[in-house]
Design an enzyme around this catalytic site. Structure first.
Site, PDB file in Angstrom:
ATOM      1  N   LYS A 149      50.838 -61.510  57.742  1.00 34.10           N
ATOM      2  CA  LYS A 149      49.875 -60.219  57.181  1.00 34.10           C
ATOM      3  C   LYS A 149      49.577 -61.132  56.913  1.00 34.10           C
ATOM      4  O   LYS A 149      49.399 -62.523  56.905  1.00 34.10           O
ATOM      5  CB  LYS A 149      50.806 -59.785  56.097  1.00 34.10           C
ATOM      6  CG  LYS A 149      51.146 -58.771  55.888  1.00 34.10           C
ATOM      7  CD  LYS A 149      49.992 -57.716  56.668  1.00 34.10           C
ATOM      8  CE  LYS A 149      51.143 -56.138  56.463  1.00 34.10           C
ATOM      9  NZ  LYS A 149      49.650 -55.025  56.708  1.00 34.10           N
ATOM     10  N   GLU A 190      47.278 -56.074  65.045  1.00 37.89           N
ATOM     11  CA  GLU A 190      46.751 -55.029  64.703  1.00 37.89           C
ATOM     12  C   GLU A 190      45.421 -55.040  63.392  1.00 37.89           C
ATOM     13  O   GLU A 190      45.977 -55.528  62.447  1.00 37.89           O
ATOM     14  CB  GLU A 190      47.903 -54.223  63.965  1.00 37.89           C
ATOM     15  CG  GLU A 190      48.297 -53.791  63.132  1.00 37.89           C
ATOM     16  CD  GLU A 190      49.314 -52.873  61.786  1.00 37.89           C
ATOM     17  OE1 GLU A 190      49.910 -53.716  62.586  1.00 37.89           O
ATOM     18  OE2 GLU A 190      49.219 -52.055  60.852  1.00 37.89           O
ATOM     19  N   HIS A 220      54.125 -59.028  48.040  1.00 40.46           N
ATOM     20  CA  HIS A 220      54.367 -58.893  49.296  1.00 40.46           C
ATOM     21  C   HIS A 220      52.149 -59.023  49.648  1.00 40.46           C
ATOM     22  O   HIS A 220      51.407 -58.226  48.934  1.00 40.46           O
ATOM     23  CB  HIS A 220      54.374 -57.499  49.422  1.00 40.46           C
ATOM     24  CG  HIS A 220      54.198 -57.098  50.669  1.00 40.46           C
ATOM     25  ND1 HIS A 220      55.436 -57.744  51.848  1.00 40.46           N
ATOM     26  CD2 HIS A 220      53.712 -55.765  51.303  1.00 40.46           C
ATOM     27  CE1 HIS A 220      55.478 -57.329  53.110  1.00 40.46           C
ATOM     28  NE2 HIS A 220      54.314 -56.242  53.076  1.00 40.46           N
ATOM     29  N   ASP A 247      45.273 -49.402  63.007  1.00 36.79           N
ATOM     30  CA  ASP A 247      45.879 -49.103  62.392  1.00 36.79           C
ATOM     31  C   ASP A 247      44.955 -47.993  61.694  1.00 36.79           C
ATOM     32  O   ASP A 247      45.192 -46.869  61.477  1.00 36.79           O
ATOM     33  CB  ASP A 247      46.716 -50.444  61.840  1.00 36.79           C
ATOM     34  CG  ASP A 247      47.268 -49.798  60.597  1.00 36.79           C
ATOM     35  OD1 ASP A 247      47.632 -47.904  60.352  1.00 36.79           O
ATOM     36  OD2 ASP A 247      48.149 -50.407  60.003  1.00 36.79           O
ATOM     37  N   LYS A 272      56.345 -58.872  61.936  1.00 34.38           N
ATOM     38  CA  LYS A 272      54.516 -58.462  61.705  1.00 34.38           C
ATOM     39  C   LYS A 272      54.135 -59.235  60.364  1.00 34.38           C
ATOM     40  O   LYS A 272      54.510 -59.450  59.344  1.00 34.38           O
ATOM     41  CB  LYS A 272      54.842 -57.674  61.202  1.00 34.38           C
ATOM     42  CG  LYS A 272      53.179 -56.883  61.037  1.00 34.38           C
ATOM     43  CD  LYS A 272      52.976 -55.511  60.912  1.00 34.38           C
ATOM     44  CE  LYS A 272      52.839 -54.854  60.148  1.00 34.38           C
ATOM     45  NZ  LYS A 272      51.829 -53.387  60.593  1.00 34.38           N
ATOM     46  N   LYS A 302      51.137 -43.452  61.909  1.00 31.39           N
ATOM     47  CA  LYS A 302      52.101 -43.284  60.066  1.00 31.39           C
ATOM     48  C   LYS A 302      51.532 -41.489  60.171  1.00 31.39           C
ATOM     49  O   LYS A 302      50.666 -41.459  60.279  1.00 31.39           O
ATOM     50  CB  LYS A 302      51.110 -43.976  59.359  1.00 31.39           C
ATOM     51  CG  LYS A 302      51.381 -45.370  60.398  1.00 31.39           C
ATOM     52  CD  LYS A 302      50.162 -46.089  58.515  1.00 31.39           C
ATOM     53  CE  LYS A 302      50.668 -47.880  59.130  1.00 31.39           C
ATOM     54  NZ  LYS A 302      49.686 -48.468  58.423  1.00 31.39           N
ATOM     55  N   GLU A 327      58.115 -50.423  61.963  1.00 29.40           N
ATOM     56  CA  GLU A 327      58.325 -50.759  61.234  1.00 29.40           C
ATOM     57  C   GLU A 327      58.652 -50.205  59.632  1.00 29.40           C
ATOM     58  O   GLU A 327      57.958 -50.911  58.443  1.00 29.40           O
ATOM     59  CB  GLU A 327      57.189 -51.724  60.519  1.00 29.40           C
ATOM     60  CG  GLU A 327      55.487 -50.990  60.144  1.00 29.40           C
ATOM     61  CD  GLU A 327      54.247 -51.089  60.380  1.00 29.40           C
ATOM     62  OE1 GLU A 327      53.997 -52.302  60.336  1.00 29.40           O
ATOM     63  OE2 GLU A 327      53.534 -50.111  59.646  1.00 29.40           O
ATOM     64  N   ASP A 340      49.272 -58.473  61.198  1.00 27.86           N
ATOM     65  CA  ASP A 340      48.150 -57.595  61.208  1.00 27.86           C
ATOM     66  C   ASP A 340      46.998 -57.878  60.188  1.00 27.86           C
ATOM     67  O   ASP A 340      47.951 -58.476  59.082  1.00 27.86           O
ATOM     68  CB  ASP A 340      49.042 -56.280  60.240  1.00 27.86           C
ATOM     69  CG  ASP A 340      48.303 -55.673  59.085  1.00 27.86           C
ATOM     70  OD1 ASP A 340      47.038 -55.110  60.397  1.00 27.86           O
ATOM     71  OD2 ASP A 340      49.024 -54.417  59.365  1.00 27.86           O
TER      72      ASP A 340
END
Ligand code: MUC
Ligand code: MG
Length: 386
Positions: A169, A224, A21, A249, A167, A273, A327, A198
Site C-alpha cells: 500500500k 492498482e 494497516h 479498483d 501487495k 469486488k 487477495e 495499490d
C-alpha cells in the site's frame, strides 16, 4: 413454495487487526463487519456480510450506513418478496434503493447462501456455470508502514507457504520515497514473489507517470488505481504510455463502469469486488465484460471477514480466467475468527468451501461477544450503575 422472511437481523462486529494497516487514506486498527442474517419462514438461514475499509475514507458507504440501508429500506422490500426467487427479489430491491452496493451485496449474499442450503449446492453452482477451480492463489498486503517489518512479514509468509504475491500500500509519502520502499522489498524477495502496489487514488497523472516508470524499473508487476477513480482519461493515457499493467479498483462500481473502462482502454486488469460491484451477479457481469475485452482479472477484497471472503471465493472459483489471483486474505488480518470453522489457507491458496450455500457458519458465541451493540449495552448498564 414461496418463502417469506421470518427474521432479518443486521449487526456490526468490531474486530481489531493484527497490526496497524496503513493505507493512503486511513490507518486501520480494527475492522467493522456488518453481518446480515435472513431466516425464511421455512426455517432456512442465509448469511451475508457488508464490509468496507476505514469508515467513510474509502467509499461512500460506512458500516453504520450499510446497516441502516438494510434495516430501514431493504428489509421492508424483502418482507413482500418470495426470497427464494433471488433475481426477482434483488430487482425489486434495486427499484427501491439506488446505489448502496455494499448493503445490496450483503443481502444478495444471504439470499444465495439460503438458496444453496435449500438446494443442497454451493453458491458457486448458483452463479456462472459452476466451479473451474477449488483453490485460489491469495496475495497478502504488506502495509505496516515500515520497510524492514514488511520484509520480515513477507519472509514469514513465504516460509509458511501462505502467500507469494504481495501487495504494497503506497501513496502516502512522496513518490520517490514510496518507490524506494517498494524497491527494497522487491530486491529482498526477488523472483520468489510477485510484488504489486495499490496507490488507492493518491497520485495525479504526473506523479503516476513518474511512479509507474520507477516501479516498472524496480520489477513491480502491477499498479492498482494510481489516480482518482473518476480520472478515466488519465487512466487511459497511463495505460497507453506504460508497460506496467494498471488495475482498476475504486473506478469499478459495477458493470456499467466496467463497460466504460473497457471502451476507454483505461485498465489492463480489473479488481473484481462483490461489494463494490453491488453483489455476486453484478461482479460476475464485471468479470464477463473483462473477459470479452481481454482484460485480466483479480479477485479483490474489502478486507471482509469469513462470510464475505467465502462469498467472493465462490465467485472467483467460477471465473474461467483469473490471471492475477486474488487477495482474499481478510480473515487473516483480524485477531478474532468469527467463523465456527476458519477458512483453509495452505500452499499459497485459499480453499473454496465445499458445503451447501456459502459452506461456512458463524461462531455465534464469538459474534455475540464482539457485536457492537453488546458493548453499548454493557456501557449503558455500567453508566446506569454509576
Ligand atoms: C483495496 O483498495 O484494494 C485490499 C487489500 C487491502 O489491504 O486493502 C484493500 C482495499
Ligand atoms: Mg485497491
Amino acid at each position: 413454495m414461496a418463502v417469506k422472511p421470518a427474521k432479518i437481523e443486521t449487526l456490526i462486529v468490531d474486530v481489531p487487526t493484527i497490526r496497524p494497516h496503513v493505507l493512503a487514506m486511513a490507518t486501520m486498527r480494527h475492522q467493522s463487519i456488518v453481518l446480515v442474517r435472513i431466516v425464511g419462514d421455512d426455517g432456512v438461514e442465509g448469511l451475508g456480510e457488508g464490509t468496507t475499509i476505514g469508515g467513510l475514507s474509502y467509499g461512500d458507504e460506512s458500516p453504520e450506513g450499510i446497516k441502516l440501508a438494510i434495516d430501514t429500506y431493504i428489509a421492508p422490500v424483502l418482507a413482500i418478496c418470495d426470497i427464494s426467487r433471488i433475481a426477482e427479489t434483488t430487482a425489486k430491491v434495486a427499484r427501491a434503493v439506488v446505489g448502496n452496493h455494499f448493503a445490496k451485496c450483503a443481502v444478495e449474499t444471504a439470499l444465495l447462501d439460503a438458496a444453496g442450503k435449500r438446494l443442497g449446492v454451493p453458491v458457486s453452482e448458483l452463479i456462472g456455470g459452476g466451479r473451474v477451480r477449488e483453490g485460489l492463489p491469495v496475495a497478502w498486503t504488506l502495509a505496516s508502514g515500515d520497510t524492514a517489518r514488511d520484509i520480515e512479514e513477507a519472509e514469514r509468509m513465504l516460509d509458511a507457504r501462505r502467500h507469494r504475491i504481495f501487495k504494497l500500500k503506497i501513496g502516502k509519502r512522496p513518490v520517490r520515497e514510496d518507490v524506494a520502499h517498494v524497491a527494497a522489498i522487491k530486491k529482498a524477495l526477488g523472483e520468489r514473489a510477485s510484488v504489486r502496489v495499490d496507490v488507492n487514488q493518491a497520485w495525479d497523472e504526473a506523479a503516476a507517470d513518474l511512479g509507474m516508470r520507477l516501479l516498472f524499473d524496480a520489477g513491480v508487476d502491477l499498479v492498482e488505481q494510481p489516480v482518482a477513480r473518476t480520472a478515466m482519461g488519465a487512466m487511459a493515457r497511463l495505460c497507453a504510455r506504460h508497460a506496467l499493467p494498471l488495475m482498476a479498483d475504486e473506478a469499478l462500481r459495477g458493470p456499467r463502469d466496467a463497460f466504460a473502462i473497457a471502451c476507454a482502454a483505461a485498465a489492463r486488469v480489473f479488481a473484481v469486488k462483490i461489494a463494490q460491484a453491488g453483489g455476486l451477479f453484478a461482479a460476475r457481469d464485471v468479470a464477463q465484460i473483462a473477459h470479452a475485452a481481454d482484460i485480466g482479472l483479480y479477485g479483490g477484497t474489502m478486507l471482509e471477514a469469513g462470510i464475505g471472503t467465502a462469498a467472493s471465493a465462490h465467485l472467483c472459483a467460477t471465473l474461467p480466467s483469473l490471471t492475477w489471483g486474488t487477495e482474499l486474505f481478510g480473515p487473516l488480518l483480524l485477531t478474532e475468527e468469527i467463523l465456527a470453522e476458519p477458512l483453509t489457507y495452505a500452499n499459497f491458496e485459499l480453499q473454496v468451501p465445499a458445503g451447501p450455500g456459502l459452506g461456512v457458519a458463524l461462531d455465534e458465541d464469538r459474534v455475540a461477544f464482539l457485536r457492537r451493540d453488546r458493548t453499548r449495552t454493557l456501557h449503558a448498564a455500567a453508566a446506569a450503575r454509576s
